[in-house]
Design an enzyme around this catalytic site. Sequence first.
Site, PDB file in Angstrom:
ATOM      1  CE  LYS A  44      -3.878  -2.023  -0.208  1.00 24.05           C
ATOM      2  NZ  LYS A  44      -4.654  -1.944  -1.448  1.00 24.05           N
ATOM      3  CB  SER A 258      -4.369 -10.863   2.340  1.00 23.23           C
ATOM      4  OG  SER A 258      -3.128 -10.250   2.076  1.00 23.23           O
TER       5      SER A 258
END
Lengths: 316, 92
Positions: A44, A258
């Site tokens: 991110k 994830s």
Amino acid sequence: MARYDSLLDALGDTPLVGLPSLSPSENVRLWAKLEDRNPTGSIKDRPALAMIEAAEKEGRLTHGCTILEPTSGNTGISLAMAARLKGYGLVCVMPENTSEERRQILQAFGARIVSSPAEGGSNQAVVVAKELAEQNPDWVMLYQYGNSANAESHYHTTGPEILRDLPSITHFVGGLGTTGTLVGVGNYLHDQKPGMQVVAAEPRYGELVYGLRNLDEGFVPELYDENVLTRRFSVGAYDALRRTRQLLESEGIFAGISTGGVLHAALTIAEKAARAGETADIAFIVADAGWKYLSTGAYTGTLDEAAQRLDGQLWA
Amino acid sequence: MAINVSIPTILRTHTGGQKSVEANGSTVAEIINDLDSRHSGLKDRLVKEGNLHRFVNVYVNDEDVRFVGGLDATVSDGDSVTILPAVAGGMR
């Protein structure tokens, strides 16, 4: 070159490492792009910095401004670091059912956290953030779900890095959240190499997260473009945890949960290609490392127990 | 041929609260029609103008049917079908 003028300059150019144990054959190989090697430890950092720079260029964001963002973790942490260095305030709207580590890291960077209800997950965070944006017109919402700079950051950096390091790539597998990674990298690879397969792994959560009041409260990120994708898998907590542990045990990579979901999809494709006698080079994203998920119990006890503990949590 | 179909909370008013129900059919469309014959109104919630509702995702064995034929996607004995509302991702 491993010397940089500042932390922000150290963004990107992450390693792509082969998985000799998990790859099913010599002709079907898996490659992990280690995005935890970014300044705040997740992929991110790329979209967060790109969105800030785009807003600065547009004149929307100037010194002393407050940034507002619905985020359940990594994007918030990336923004918090950049905001601290660049002199912005940050308000993160975060669902209650996210790991304690993320809250502590955000607070350490000086971000303010507004909690949104667990029920409805990130959908509710988006709703609350949009309300706050209306009430505080001087705040700047970057809005990762609909900000083109998110996908563009992957089109201009993540995608080119992968193709440079793996010209023989046949498949790209990534996690589906804002859809920025898959749309950005996917579009870049499609533009450069015909016949690319772009595969999404979407987390399947416990029922709480899907507890909308009505179907029209459902949400598809504005960035999403289903034409970029070849296939899309839904991966539950049990399989994600199983693969996260397998990646650690077989290849020594300590990834977040994830990533286990993404690896599950990548292995499904790899095994199918191997059975069909095809040649494949499959690159997938390791979005972050496991540190932020230790308190969820993901790495201890049986898989059933760990999956049970994640029920109702936003683990990806 | 019975296929197990998992129903999300928001649609359980149609199934008397049942989390999963059985249905027959060899495509997703046939499964939905069969479900609707016993759980009236379900089809209207899932299908709009001949396509899946924008905020509804249907998976056959964890694969999104939109990429494998949509409502025409094939379903075989022993497969599992999961219906879920579209939601924003997690830790973004």
